[in-house]
Design an enzyme around this catalytic site. Structure first.
Site, short mmCIF file in Angstrom:
data_model
loop_
_atom_site.label_atom_id
_atom_site.label_comp_id
_atom_site.label_asym_id
_atom_site.label_seq_id
_atom_site.Cartn_x
_atom_site.Cartn_y
_atom_site.Cartn_z
N CYS A 40 -6.35 -9.85 2.23
CA CYS A 40 -5.67 -9.26 1.07
C CYS A 40 -4.16 -9.21 1.27
CB CYS A 40 -6.23 -7.86 0.84
SG CYS A 40 -5.31 -6.85 -0.32
N CYS A 82 -2.56 -5.80 0.65
CA CYS A 82 -2.89 -4.90 1.77
C CYS A 82 -1.88 -5.07 2.90
CB CYS A 82 -4.29 -5.18 2.31
SG CYS A 82 -5.61 -4.88 1.13
#
Length: 150
Positions: free
Chosen positions: A65, A68
């Site tokens: 991600c 993230c």
């Protein structure tokens, strides 16, 4: 339970900080509060996060991600700024599917503020440091306001 190495933001000394336990970590050299940053998974979340003596900022993330990876340094900055007042616990949702299910993670990153297992605030998606700081402080001040009422 293991420990993480944390560099003291005040004096620069590297300290070992237990990932679980009571109290608030302090530098062995200058005795200032240390940022408390730990990783947890399905098997140790209760010990690492729910039994924490300070509120916990939970980062439910995934290695693949991009957002993230962008928000991680911001969360670590908040943990440094609020050393002694919060604990940052990171959970890789791919490695901890029961945690992802328990917290109904539909998007990563999902951020939670919890205190002894109670969810105080929840946010999905990355945000810049000022916005995260406001969100975190609001969650913590609401908790303090509830505790002050008879």
């Amino acid at each position: 339970m293991g420990s993480e190495k944390v560099k003291c933001p005040n004096c620069g000394k590297v300290n070992k900080v237990a990932v679980a336990g009571e109290g608030r970590p302090r530098c062995g050299n200058c005795h200032e509060p240390l940022p408390w940053i730990a990783s947890a998974g399905d098997d140790d979340f209760a010990e690492v996060a729910e039994k924490s003596s300070v509120p916990v900022l939970v980062d439910l993330w995934a290695t693949w991600c991009g957002p993230c990876r962008m928000v991680s340094p911001a969360l670590e900055q908040l943990a440094r700024e609020r050393a002694g007042r919060i604990k940052l616990v990171k959970i890789d949702v791919d490695a901890a599917p029961r945690m992802a299910e328990r917290f109904t993670v539909r998007a990563v990153p999902t951020l939670l503020v919890i205190d002894r297992g109670e969810i105080l605030a929840r946010q999905a998606g990355a945000a810049p440091v000022p916005q995260l700081r406001t969100w975190l402080d609001q969650a913590l001040s609401e908790k303090a306001g509830k505790e002050a009422k008879p």
